[in-house]
Design a protein around this motif. Sequence first.
Motif, PDB file in Angstrom:
ATOM      1  N   SER A  56      -3.090  -0.692  -9.271  1.00  0.00           N
ATOM      2  CA  SER A  56      -3.445   0.211 -10.266  1.00  0.00           C
ATOM      3  C   SER A  56      -4.764   0.789  -9.898  1.00  0.00           C
ATOM      4  CB  SER A  56      -3.711  -0.536 -11.361  1.00  0.00           C
ATOM      5  OG  SER A  56      -4.412  -2.004 -11.050  1.00  0.00           O
ATOM      6  N   ASN A  57      -5.679   0.177  -8.883  1.00  0.00           N
ATOM      7  CA  ASN A  57      -6.614   0.947  -8.287  1.00  0.00           C
ATOM      8  C   ASN A  57      -6.694   1.732  -6.968  1.00  0.00           C
ATOM      9  OD1 ASN A  57      -9.352   1.467  -7.359  1.00  0.00           O
ATOM     10  ND2 ASN A  57     -10.363  -0.373  -8.229  1.00  0.00           N
ATOM     11  N   ARG A  58      -6.722   2.882  -7.046  1.00  0.00           N
ATOM     12  CA  ARG A  58      -6.346   3.695  -5.833  1.00  0.00           C
ATOM     13  C   ARG A  58      -7.576   4.304  -5.082  1.00  0.00           C
ATOM     14  NH1 ARG A  58      -1.043   4.881  -6.186  1.00  0.00           N
ATOM     15  NH2 ARG A  58      -1.199   6.155  -4.587  1.00  0.00           N
ATOM     16  N   HIS A  59      -8.663   3.348  -5.380  1.00  0.00           N
ATOM     17  CA  HIS A  59      -9.763   3.765  -4.578  1.00  0.00           C
ATOM     18  C   HIS A  59      -9.468   3.421  -3.228  1.00  0.00           C
ATOM     19  CE1 HIS A  59     -13.955   4.405  -3.351  1.00  0.00           C
ATOM     20  NE2 HIS A  59     -14.265   4.864  -4.398  1.00  0.00           N
ATOM     21  N   LEU A  78       0.878  -1.149  -0.166  1.00  0.00           N
ATOM     22  CA  LEU A  78      -0.070   0.096  -0.109  1.00  0.00           C
ATOM     23  C   LEU A  78       0.739   1.260   0.164  1.00  0.00           C
ATOM     24  CD1 LEU A  78      -3.061   0.774   0.101  1.00  0.00           C
ATOM     25  CD2 LEU A  78      -2.809   0.878   2.693  1.00  0.00           C
ATOM     26  N   VAL A  79       1.852   1.212   0.883  1.00  0.00           N
ATOM     27  CA  VAL A  79       2.764   2.515   1.073  1.00  0.00           C
ATOM     28  C   VAL A  79       3.429   2.559  -0.183  1.00  0.00           C
ATOM     29  CG1 VAL A  79       4.593   3.361   2.365  1.00  0.00           C
ATOM     30  CG2 VAL A  79       2.696   2.134   3.627  1.00  0.00           C
ATOM     31  N   LEU A  80       4.312   1.475  -0.752  1.00  0.00           N
ATOM     32  CA  LEU A  80       4.936   1.561  -1.718  1.00  0.00           C
ATOM     33  C   LEU A  80       4.712   1.626  -3.408  1.00  0.00           C
ATOM     34  CD1 LEU A  80       7.836  -1.082  -0.730  1.00  0.00           C
ATOM     35  CD2 LEU A  80       7.869   1.555  -0.476  1.00  0.00           C
ATOM     36  N   ARG A  81       3.302   1.750  -3.255  1.00  0.00           N
ATOM     37  CA  ARG A  81       2.483   1.675  -4.803  1.00  0.00           C
ATOM     38  C   ARG A  81       3.104   2.980  -5.451  1.00  0.00           C
ATOM     39  NH1 ARG A  81      -3.997   1.552  -3.861  1.00  0.00           N
ATOM     40  NH2 ARG A  81      -4.004   3.381  -2.399  1.00  0.00           N
ATOM     41  N   PRO A  82       3.286   3.026  -6.720  1.00  0.00           N
ATOM     42  CA  PRO A  82       3.604   4.153  -7.515  1.00  0.00           C
ATOM     43  C   PRO A  82       2.490   5.111  -7.715  1.00  0.00           C
ATOM     44  CG  PRO A  82       3.023   2.278  -8.860  1.00  0.00           C
ATOM     45  CD  PRO A  82       3.095   1.787  -7.432  1.00  0.00           C
ATOM     46  N   PHE A 116       9.603  -6.261  -4.914  1.00  0.00           N
ATOM     47  CA  PHE A 116       8.510  -6.470  -4.415  1.00  0.00           C
ATOM     48  C   PHE A 116       7.286  -5.706  -5.117  1.00  0.00           C
ATOM     49  CE2 PHE A 116       5.453  -5.012  -0.847  1.00  0.00           C
ATOM     50  CZ  PHE A 116       5.318  -6.060  -0.582  1.00  0.00           C
ATOM     51  N   ILE A 117       7.586  -4.475  -5.541  1.00  0.00           N
ATOM     52  CA  ILE A 117       6.515  -4.009  -6.387  1.00  0.00           C
ATOM     53  C   ILE A 117       6.948  -4.256  -7.680  1.00  0.00           C
ATOM     54  CG2 ILE A 117       5.465  -1.693  -7.077  1.00  0.00           C
ATOM     55  CD1 ILE A 117       4.879  -2.507  -4.197  1.00  0.00           C
ATOM     56  N   GLY A 118       5.957  -4.934  -8.313  1.00  0.00           N
ATOM     57  CA  GLY A 118       6.285  -5.563  -9.610  1.00  0.00           C
ATOM     58  C   GLY A 118       6.512  -6.854  -9.638  1.00  0.00           C
ATOM     59  N   PHE A 119       6.213  -7.475  -8.526  1.00  0.00           N
ATOM     60  CA  PHE A 119       6.312  -9.124  -8.311  1.00  0.00           C
ATOM     61  C   PHE A 119       5.217  -9.397  -9.397  1.00  0.00           C
ATOM     62  CE2 PHE A 119       5.307 -13.149  -6.491  1.00  0.00           C
ATOM     63  CZ  PHE A 119       6.701 -13.663  -6.162  1.00  0.00           C
ATOM     64  N   PRO A 120       5.574 -10.602 -10.070  1.00  0.00           N
ATOM     65  CA  PRO A 120       4.425 -11.538 -10.823  1.00  0.00           C
ATOM     66  C   PRO A 120       3.265 -11.755  -9.916  1.00  0.00           C
ATOM     67  CG  PRO A 120       6.433 -12.182 -11.347  1.00  0.00           C
ATOM     68  CD  PRO A 120       6.610 -11.432 -10.201  1.00  0.00           C
ATOM     69  N   VAL A 125      -3.813  -9.693  -4.350  1.00  0.00           N
ATOM     70  CA  VAL A 125      -4.561  -8.529  -4.719  1.00  0.00           C
ATOM     71  C   VAL A 125      -3.948  -7.240  -4.202  1.00  0.00           C
ATOM     72  CG1 VAL A 125      -6.572  -7.227  -3.537  1.00  0.00           C
ATOM     73  CG2 VAL A 125      -6.940  -9.609  -3.823  1.00  0.00           C
ATOM     74  N   ALA A 126      -2.784  -7.236  -3.074  1.00  0.00           N
ATOM     75  CA  ALA A 126      -2.201  -6.274  -2.795  1.00  0.00           C
ATOM     76  C   ALA A 126      -0.823  -5.874  -3.859  1.00  0.00           C
ATOM     77  CB  ALA A 126      -1.512  -6.525  -1.563  1.00  0.00           C
ATOM     78  N   LEU A 127      -0.412  -6.672  -4.515  1.00  0.00           N
ATOM     79  CA  LEU A 127       0.408  -6.544  -5.484  1.00  0.00           C
ATOM     80  C   LEU A 127      -0.032  -6.335  -6.956  1.00  0.00           C
ATOM     81  CD1 LEU A 127       3.351  -8.823  -4.389  1.00  0.00           C
ATOM     82  CD2 LEU A 127       3.149  -6.527  -4.001  1.00  0.00           C
ATOM     83  N   GLY A 128      -1.264  -6.705  -7.015  1.00  0.00           N
ATOM     84  CA  GLY A 128      -2.100  -6.734  -8.316  1.00  0.00           C
ATOM     85  C   GLY A 128      -3.021  -5.503  -8.495  1.00  0.00           C
TER      86      GLY A 128
END
Lengths: 43, 342
Positions: free
Chosen positions: B192-195, A28-32, B131-135, B185-188
């Motif tokens: 992209s969904n910032r709601h 959550l924190v590190l998302r672009p 971590f961010i970008g993990f498949p 869900v967290a990494l997918g």
Amino acid sequence: MTRTHRRIHRVLWPVMALVVMLGFTFALVLRPPPEAPAVEQPK
Amino acid sequence: MSVAFRAVQWNRTKLVYDAILLGGVILFIAGFMGIGALVEQPKDESEWIGLRIRAFGSCAFLMLTVILAIGPLARLDRRFLPLLYNRRHFGVLTFFIAALHACFMVEWYIAQDVLGTLMPELMTPEPYGKFIGFPFKILGIAALIVLFLMAATSHDYWLVFLRPPVWKALHMLLYPAYGLVMMHVALGAMQSNRHVLMPILFGGAFAGVTFLHILAAWRERDVGGKAERGWITVGPPQSIPDQAALIVAAPGGERIAVFRDGAQIGAVTNLCAHQNGPLGEGRIVNGCITCPWHGYEYRLEDGCAPPPFTEKLATHRVRLRDGVIEVEARPLAPGTRAAITV
């Protein structure tokens, strides 16, 4: 559920909760940042 | 097994349960897609597929959350027990909804004409170091494999074939699968969904299930802690529901079902001799303890199945002390007479 299952269950949940909560928070924190809207070219 | 026992097949209760389940799933998916289309009208086929992916994925997550909440809820309050007995149908349907979510994902790649990129996306080793970008899709696939294994082995045939301890251990894989889904869900979708509702709903659901599991385990530990010099305090005789049981935990964690049939009180292990079913969640029918899973019956006084059956349960000594029922934590040999009349 046998005693062994129960013991595993008791250890598994707190450990999993901690790992997932940490992972979820970092994700959550590190998302672009959101992509900036495209600027319209002046005509 | 009971002489009068009839295997529980499709009965009215199960049909009603399944109809409600199916109706709820259809309602959720239709509602999700309807509201989703109203909020942001999909512009082309790919966006419609994307909406379907989200609808089925959210539905599978919600179903998984409910399935995992049923166990601790039934341990905390007997009124949730009917949900426990039909949980297998719930699990199988969850697998199908999750599988459809995966199928729509493949359909999206086909619609975009980029199906050839899917395998390299999963097989390239470099993103696995991030971590961010993990498949994140691989996390969902792993969870789907677990759900498939569980759905495929949910029949009683597999319970007998694998033996109850192995079967139960296999089905406990659902817990790590739930963790995998959370990270999927967290990494997918969450990237992209910032709601703001997204982390609140998904994180809240996970926190709620975790709280229930830890609370149920804590309650049982608390009961076990009341054992004094090898005897566990149960409570006044009337606190045990007539023709039903209270489940207490011995200090080692073994559960004991304390049944009352009018003035007769007896204690047996909570594990049925047939397939380790939770005896304490059953009732006394025709004077016998009846397992809620398959109807195996045992006499309250000595834990023996009535003739011609030969199964025996370990019993526990029971005593009435200062108006309070106590049960000895140490089990007696299976079939030992130990019930008392108060």
